[in-house]
Write a protein that holds these residues in place. Structure first.
Motif, PDB file in Angstrom:
ATOM      1  N   HIS A 181       0.679  -1.185  -0.088  1.00 11.67           N
ATOM      2  CA  HIS A 181      -0.026   0.013  -0.065  1.00 11.67           C
ATOM      3  C   HIS A 181       0.848   1.306   0.049  1.00 11.67           C
ATOM      4  CE1 HIS A 181      -3.363  -2.540   2.129  1.00 11.67           C
ATOM      5  NE2 HIS A 181      -3.147  -3.105   0.922  1.00 11.67           N
ATOM      6  N   ARG A 204      -3.704   0.939   8.999  1.00 15.49           N
ATOM      7  CA  ARG A 204      -5.572   1.014   8.545  1.00 15.49           C
ATOM      8  C   ARG A 204      -5.684   2.626   9.122  1.00 15.49           C
ATOM      9  NH1 ARG A 204      -8.665  -3.954   8.112  1.00 15.49           N
ATOM     10  NH2 ARG A 204     -10.250  -2.595   9.530  1.00 15.49           N
ATOM     11  N   ARG A 243      -7.724   3.558   1.181  1.00 15.12           N
ATOM     12  CA  ARG A 243      -6.860   2.358   1.349  1.00 15.12           C
ATOM     13  C   ARG A 243      -5.505   2.426   0.503  1.00 15.12           C
ATOM     14  NH1 ARG A 243      -6.536  -3.298   0.172  1.00 15.12           N
ATOM     15  NH2 ARG A 243      -5.924  -4.617   2.045  1.00 15.12           N
ATOM     16  N   GLN A 263      -9.991  -4.303   0.465  1.00 14.77           N
ATOM     17  CA  GLN A 263      -9.175  -5.312   1.058  1.00 14.77           C
ATOM     18  C   GLN A 263      -9.738  -6.987   0.632  1.00 14.77           C
ATOM     19  OE1 GLN A 263      -8.424  -5.187   5.210  1.00 14.77           O
ATOM     20  NE2 GLN A 263      -9.241  -7.003   5.536  1.00 14.77           N
ATOM     21  N   ASP A 264     -10.806  -7.410   0.987  1.00 18.05           N
ATOM     22  CA  ASP A 264     -11.414  -8.655   0.663  1.00 18.05           C
ATOM     23  C   ASP A 264     -12.770  -8.391  -0.089  1.00 18.05           C
ATOM     24  OD1 ASP A 264      -9.232  -9.852   1.820  1.00 18.05           O
ATOM     25  OD2 ASP A 264     -10.154  -9.604   3.726  1.00 18.05           O
ATOM     26  N   ASP A 267     -13.265  -3.406  -4.449  1.00 14.44           N
ATOM     27  CA  ASP A 267     -12.433  -2.364  -4.982  1.00 14.44           C
ATOM     28  C   ASP A 267     -13.367  -1.243  -5.674  1.00 14.44           C
ATOM     29  OD1 ASP A 267     -10.082  -3.886  -4.845  1.00 14.44           O
ATOM     30  OD2 ASP A 267     -10.338  -4.939  -6.432  1.00 14.44           O
ATOM     31  N   TRP A 280     -12.546   4.433   4.341  1.00 16.87           N
ATOM     32  CA  TRP A 280     -11.618   3.195   4.563  1.00 16.87           C
ATOM     33  C   TRP A 280     -10.849   3.692   6.014  1.00 16.87           C
ATOM     34  CZ3 TRP A 280     -10.910  -1.491   4.271  1.00 16.87           C
ATOM     35  CH2 TRP A 280      -9.547  -2.302   4.680  1.00 16.87           C
ATOM     36  N   PRO A 281     -10.761   3.003   7.174  1.00 14.44           N
ATOM     37  CA  PRO A 281     -11.246   1.493   7.218  1.00 14.44           C
ATOM     38  C   PRO A 281     -12.704   1.382   7.736  1.00 14.44           C
ATOM     39  CG  PRO A 281      -9.867   1.833   9.252  1.00 14.44           C
ATOM     40  CD  PRO A 281     -10.261   3.190   8.295  1.00 14.44           C
ATOM     41  N   GLU A 284     -15.860  -0.290   3.427  1.00  7.89           N
ATOM     42  CA  GLU A 284     -15.188  -0.945   2.236  1.00  7.89           C
ATOM     43  C   GLU A 284     -16.373  -0.950   1.224  1.00  7.89           C
ATOM     44  OE1 GLU A 284     -12.750  -4.651   0.661  1.00  7.89           O
ATOM     45  OE2 GLU A 284     -13.239  -4.464   2.887  1.00  7.89           O
ATOM     46  N   SER A 305      -9.075  -5.331  -8.548  1.00 11.25           N
ATOM     47  CA  SER A 305      -7.689  -4.926  -7.982  1.00 11.25           C
ATOM     48  C   SER A 305      -7.203  -3.925  -9.001  1.00 11.25           C
ATOM     49  CB  SER A 305      -6.645  -6.309  -7.977  1.00 11.25           C
ATOM     50  OG  SER A 305      -6.983  -7.155  -6.928  1.00 11.25           O
TER      51      SER A 305
END
Length: 388
Positions: A181, A204, A243, A263-264, A267, A280-281, A284, A305
């Motif tokens: 990052h 974060r 992020r 993150q998971d 995007d 963020w955080p 998301e 991504s």
């Protein structure tokens, strides 16, 4: 940390000339150019978020015209040169090469001293000075041993290959660095100011801390000072709660858009509001909390991504790394006018950078030699692409 310098009038004059007549992405002058004031006020977003012109077609097309260059190692940033030619930075080698976009021949300008590549850090984004025609300055964002920073270097093409870059002059430093990052995208906007996408370096909490430079979009003068008209007086911070910002582009109404790694879960592609908190955080992707700005489009990381973005004829084009595809997002103002459409899925592997090439064309950079891709023969490469 800001490296303070006396503002050079000639550089600022060149910046205002850019705002009056040229686009930083090589796609021609922005609509409404010339309205930027001498204070360097930030481009604004229309109150309604909608454009007056009709949105582009919901569906488009992509045609790869040719491979411009091959066998590049860890390419990251790309800057088209006036009159032809492309500059490309190598993240891991810390070098900048010039590509003849007609023949594909590459010439190394030199190595940027001070680059300390590791993980996602190294020599990242590059941009030409607003006054490049007269000052021949290249700006670069890179990871040093202690931070991420922005430097500028004199480019002298008359010197021997490998010796064409002058010593780096640091204009801004103190951006948090980490193994992940590190942000890295830089671009001069239609107002002649330098916009910088940063990451929160894996910490974060930095994204919500307006005193930190991590997890932000910054807006600077060419000399590295907080730009006039920034939303937080005396601060370089333009937006926060990010992020890891990876792409920056403006539409024809000088509105800024940015891509961001989630993150998971999600995007994001965001329309950037000065002073906006992008969550963020605490959030998301889209959120029901009115304190946060919602993305105009979002994707699962397997499909995106996202990295670089470019604006062409009413459409944001977004390069995807893990998703290994080029996304088309048609706009109606600052909203998506139709669902995103994917092209080139899996055909060229990871896609790192996309830059407007004039008219209906793009420069597209692959990213398969970065340690995460599956290099094919000839990787990495620069492609010329026709888009609709």
């Amino acid at each position: 940390m800001i490296v303070r310098r006396r503002v050079v009038p000639a550089v600022l004059a060149a910046a205002l000339l850019l705002a009056a007549g040229c686009s930083s992405d090589g796609g021609g002058p922005p609509s409404g150019a010339g309205r930027t004031t001498a204070t360097g006020a930030a481009p604004g977003t229309a109150p309604s978020g909608r454009a007056t012109a009709s949105p582009p077609p919901a569906r488009g097309s992509v045609k790869v015209l040719r491979t411009v260059a091959r066998n590049l190692k860890t390419p990251w940033g790309l800057a088209p040169l006036p009159g032809g030619g492309l500059l490309v930075s190598s993240r891991d080698d810390g070098t900048i090469v010039r590509i003849d976009d007609r023949t594909g021949r590459t010439t190394e300008l030199g190595t940027v001293s001070g680059v300390s590549p590791a993980g996602e850090g190294g020599l990242l984004g590059i941009a030409l000075s607003p006054g490049f025609a007269s000052d021949h300055m290249i700006y670069a964002y890179f990871t040093s041993a202690s931070d991420n920073r922005i430097v500028r270097m004199l480019y002298d093409e008359h010197k021997p290959a490998g010796e064409q870059l002058g010593a780096p002059d640091t204009v801004f430093k103190g951006i948090p660095m980490g193994f992940i990052h590190d942000g890295g995208r830089i671009a001069f906007g239609p107002d002649g100011m330098l916009y910088v996408g940063t990451g929160e370096s894996g910490e974060r909490g930095l994204a919500q801390d307006r005193k930190s430079l991590g997890g932000k979009i910054l807006r600077l003068t060419p000399e590295g000072e907080p730009a006039p008209g920034n939303p937080f007086p005396g601060s370089p911070v333009y937006s926060y709660g990010h992020r890891n910002v990876q792409g920056l582009a403006w539409d024809n109404h000088q509105r800024l858009f940015a891509s961001e790694f989630g993150q998971d879960t999600w995007d994001e592609l965001n329309a950037i509001k000065p002073g906006g908190d992008y969550g963020w955080p605490k959030a998301e992707g889209r959120s029901s909390d009115p304190a946060f700005q919602n993305p105009l489009a979002q994707w699962h990381p397997d499909d995106a991504s996202p990295s670089g973005i470019a604006y062409v004829n009413g459409v944001i084009w977004m390069a995807a790394l893990r998703g290994e595809r080029l996304w088309r997002v048609p706009l109606d103002g600052t909203r998506a006018s139709a669902p995103p459409q994917a092209f080139l899925t899996g055909r060229y592997g990871r896609l790192r950078t996309v830059v407007a090439a004039g008219g209906d064309k793009l420069w597209l950079v692959t990213s398969n030699t970065d340690g995460r891709g599956r290099p094919q023969k000839g990787d990495d490469r620069v492609l010329e692409v026709e888009v609709r």
